[in-house]
Design a protein around this motif. Structure first.
Motif, PDB file in Angstrom:
ATOM      1  N   LEU A 111       0.854  -1.184   0.000  1.00 25.29           N
ATOM      2  CA  LEU A 111       0.000   0.000   0.000  1.00 25.29           C
ATOM      3  C   LEU A 111       0.891   1.235   0.000  1.00 25.29           C
ATOM      4  CD1 LEU A 111      -2.628  -1.089   2.682  1.00 25.29           C
ATOM      5  CD2 LEU A 111      -2.793  -1.292   0.192  1.00 25.29           C
ATOM      6  N   SER A 112       0.723   2.067  -0.994  1.00 25.58           N
ATOM      7  CA  SER A 112       1.484   3.313  -1.105  1.00 25.58           C
ATOM      8  C   SER A 112       0.497   4.467  -1.024  1.00 25.58           C
ATOM      9  CB  SER A 112       2.237   3.387  -2.429  1.00 25.58           C
ATOM     10  OG  SER A 112       3.052   2.258  -2.601  1.00 25.58           O
ATOM     11  N   THR A 113       0.586   5.243   0.056  1.00 28.83           N
ATOM     12  CA  THR A 113      -0.328   6.369   0.239  1.00 28.83           C
ATOM     13  C   THR A 113       0.305   7.619  -0.339  1.00 28.83           C
ATOM     14  OG1 THR A 113      -1.117   5.325   2.259  1.00 28.83           O
ATOM     15  CG2 THR A 113      -1.717   7.629   1.915  1.00 28.83           C
ATOM     16  N   GLN A 114      -0.466   8.334  -1.142  1.00 32.94           N
ATOM     17  CA  GLN A 114       0.047   9.516  -1.839  1.00 32.94           C
ATOM     18  C   GLN A 114      -0.965  10.649  -1.775  1.00 32.94           C
ATOM     19  OE1 GLN A 114       0.282   7.708  -5.715  1.00 32.94           O
ATOM     20  NE2 GLN A 114       2.323   6.893  -5.364  1.00 32.94           N
TER      21      GLN A 114
ATOM     22  N   PHE B  52       1.962  17.297  -8.729  1.00 30.35           N
ATOM     23  CA  PHE B  52       3.041  16.852  -7.858  1.00 30.35           C
ATOM     24  C   PHE B  52       2.490  15.716  -7.000  1.00 30.35           C
ATOM     25  CE2 PHE B  52       5.570  16.789  -3.993  1.00 30.35           C
ATOM     26  CZ  PHE B  52       6.848  16.760  -4.529  1.00 30.35           C
ATOM     27  N   ILE B  53       3.158  14.578  -7.030  1.00 27.33           N
ATOM     28  CA  ILE B  53       2.728  13.413  -6.256  1.00 27.33           C
ATOM     29  C   ILE B  53       3.665  13.256  -5.068  1.00 27.33           C
ATOM     30  CG2 ILE B  53       2.325  10.926  -6.278  1.00 27.33           C
ATOM     31  CD1 ILE B  53       1.803  11.218  -9.316  1.00 27.33           C
ATOM     32  N   PHE B  54       3.096  13.394  -3.882  1.00 24.96           N
ATOM     33  CA  PHE B  54       3.863  13.313  -2.640  1.00 24.96           C
ATOM     34  C   PHE B  54       3.592  11.965  -1.988  1.00 24.96           C
ATOM     35  CE2 PHE B  54       4.333  14.827   1.948  1.00 24.96           C
ATOM     36  CZ  PHE B  54       5.705  14.747   1.919  1.00 24.96           C
ATOM     37  N   ASN B  55       4.619  11.142  -1.880  1.00 26.27           N
ATOM     38  CA  ASN B  55       4.480   9.820  -1.259  1.00 26.27           C
ATOM     39  C   ASN B  55       4.557   9.960   0.252  1.00 26.27           C
ATOM     40  OD1 ASN B  55       4.346   8.160  -3.659  1.00 26.27           O
ATOM     41  ND2 ASN B  55       6.454   8.760  -4.007  1.00 26.27           N
ATOM     42  N   ILE B  56       3.481   9.622   0.901  1.00 26.64           N
ATOM     43  CA  ILE B  56       3.404   9.719   2.358  1.00 26.64           C
ATOM     44  C   ILE B  56       4.038   8.497   3.014  1.00 26.64           C
ATOM     45  CG2 ILE B  56       1.813   9.769   4.327  1.00 26.64           C
ATOM     46  CD1 ILE B  56       1.891  12.407   2.891  1.00 26.64           C
TER      47      ILE B  56
ATOM     48  N   LEU C  97      -5.644  -2.048   5.006  1.00 26.48           N
ATOM     49  CA  LEU C  97      -6.011  -0.661   4.705  1.00 26.48           C
ATOM     50  C   LEU C  97      -6.323   0.119   5.980  1.00 26.48           C
ATOM     51  CD1 LEU C  97      -8.150  -1.295   1.541  1.00 26.48           C
ATOM     52  CD2 LEU C  97      -6.150   0.195   1.633  1.00 26.48           C
ATOM     53  N   LYS C  98      -7.031  -0.507   6.897  1.00 28.31           N
ATOM     54  CA  LYS C  98      -7.343   0.151   8.169  1.00 28.31           C
ATOM     55  C   LYS C  98      -6.070   0.427   8.962  1.00 28.31           C
ATOM     56  CE  LYS C  98     -11.993  -1.739   8.672  1.00 28.31           C
ATOM     57  NZ  LYS C  98     -12.836  -2.723   9.367  1.00 28.31           N
ATOM     58  N   ASP C  99      -5.183  -0.551   9.038  1.00 31.65           N
ATOM     59  CA  ASP C  99      -3.920  -0.374   9.747  1.00 31.65           C
ATOM     60  C   ASP C  99      -3.085   0.733   9.097  1.00 31.65           C
ATOM     61  OD1 ASP C  99      -1.711  -1.374  11.643  1.00 31.65           O
ATOM     62  OD2 ASP C  99      -0.755  -1.497   9.656  1.00 31.65           O
ATOM     63  N   ASN C 100      -3.032   0.725   7.786  1.00 29.44           N
ATOM     64  CA  ASN C 100      -2.279   1.729   7.052  1.00 29.44           C
ATOM     65  C   ASN C 100      -2.820   3.129   7.354  1.00 29.44           C
ATOM     66  OD1 ASN C 100      -0.379   2.558   4.851  1.00 29.44           O
ATOM     67  ND2 ASN C 100      -2.282   3.156   3.873  1.00 29.44           N
ATOM     68  N   PHE C 101      -4.133   3.290   7.294  1.00 31.08           N
ATOM     69  CA  PHE C 101      -4.755   4.589   7.548  1.00 31.08           C
ATOM     70  C   PHE C 101      -4.438   5.086   8.954  1.00 31.08           C
ATOM     71  CE2 PHE C 101      -8.444   7.214   8.818  1.00 31.08           C
ATOM     72  CZ  PHE C 101      -8.299   8.232   7.892  1.00 31.08           C
ATOM     73  N   GLU C 102      -4.555   4.204   9.936  1.00 29.21           N
ATOM     74  CA  GLU C 102      -4.282   4.598  11.325  1.00 29.21           C
ATOM     75  C   GLU C 102      -2.821   5.019  11.517  1.00 29.21           C
ATOM     76  OE1 GLU C 102      -6.402   5.080  13.915  1.00 29.21           O
ATOM     77  OE2 GLU C 102      -7.979   4.686  12.438  1.00 29.21           O
TER      78      GLU C 102
ATOM     79  N   ILE D  56      -0.804   6.471   9.409  1.00 30.58           N
ATOM     80  CA  ILE D  56      -0.350   7.659   8.677  1.00 30.58           C
ATOM     81  C   ILE D  56      -1.218   8.887   8.912  1.00 30.58           C
ATOM     82  CG2 ILE D  56       0.778   6.363   6.829  1.00 30.58           C
ATOM     83  CD1 ILE D  56      -1.727   6.915   5.133  1.00 30.58           C
ATOM     84  N   LYS D  57      -2.144   8.819   9.844  1.00 24.34           N
ATOM     85  CA  LYS D  57      -3.057   9.933  10.090  1.00 24.34           C
ATOM     86  C   LYS D  57      -2.321  11.246  10.336  1.00 24.34           C
ATOM     87  CE  LYS D  57      -7.297   8.010  11.975  1.00 24.34           C
ATOM     88  NZ  LYS D  57      -8.134   7.941  13.175  1.00 24.34           N
TER      89      LYS D  57
END
Length: 188
Positions: free
Chosen positions: A119-122, A135-139, A160-165, A167-168
């Motif tokens: 999972l790559s959050t951007q 501009f794409i910023f990789n979080i 997905l839930k773990d990832n979201f928590e 990087i909040k």
């Protein structure tokens, strides 16, 4: 005559100062949208649109290799709707190649081998300093195990839930237009 000359000089100075203040205000306003990245600061200028997405990739799904294959880009809020649609389409195509009449559905699928999920959050910014392309910023980028014999959909949803928590905080500090409270990034 002296009074009119003094008054004219005063008006000229006042006009120059007014124009200077207006210019400084707008030029500073454009430079306030600055991202702090690992490679240095990036001045976005005026941001017109920002979109938070998660790129979903799976390794071991299409073959036995550990090469990650892109599945979809999904919005950070309710990503499972997009993933359900995309994965259902993939399973329809996979079922068309099968020799028997049994049908495998995404919400029932259990892998026969261990796989990996990346999972790559951007955040994708559209701004006046990046007019031709955003501009794409990789979080963050995280990899999760998708264990054989376990529900594929449930494991993706939990990841997905773990990832979201996780990087909040990083998301909330890098938004210029979106209110972090609207995305449940911060406690109300």
């Amino acid at each position: 005559m002296l009074n009119s000359r003094l008054f004219s000089t005063f008006l000229l100075i006042l006009t120059v100062l007014s124009v200077s203040f207006v210019y400084m205000y707008y030029s500073n306003k454009k430079s306030t949208n600055i991202l702090h990245t690992n490679f240095g600061d990036v001045n976005l200028g005026e941001v017109y649109q920002e979109k938070i997405v998660v790129k979903v990739e799976i390794a071991g799904f299409f073959d036995d290799s550990l090469k990650f294959e892109e599945v979809t880009y999904a919005p950070i809020i309710d990503p499972m709707d997009t993933i359900d649609d995309t994965m259902s389409e993939i399973f329809i195509r996979l079922n068309s190649y099968k020799n028997d009449s049994s049908e495998i559905k995404f919400n029932e699928a259990k892998p026969k081998v261990d796989m990996k999920l990346k999972l790559s959050t951007q955040i994708i910014y559209h701004s006046n300093n990046f007019k031709d392309s955003p501009f794409i910023f990789n979080i963050a980028e995280k990899t999760y195990d998708l264990k054989k014999g376990e529900s594929l959909r449930l494991n993706i949803e939990n990841a997905l839930k773990d990832n979201f928590e996780s990087i909040k905080n990083e998301l909330s500090t890098n938004l210029f237009l979106t209110n972090p409270l609207n995305l449940n990034l911060l406690e109300k």
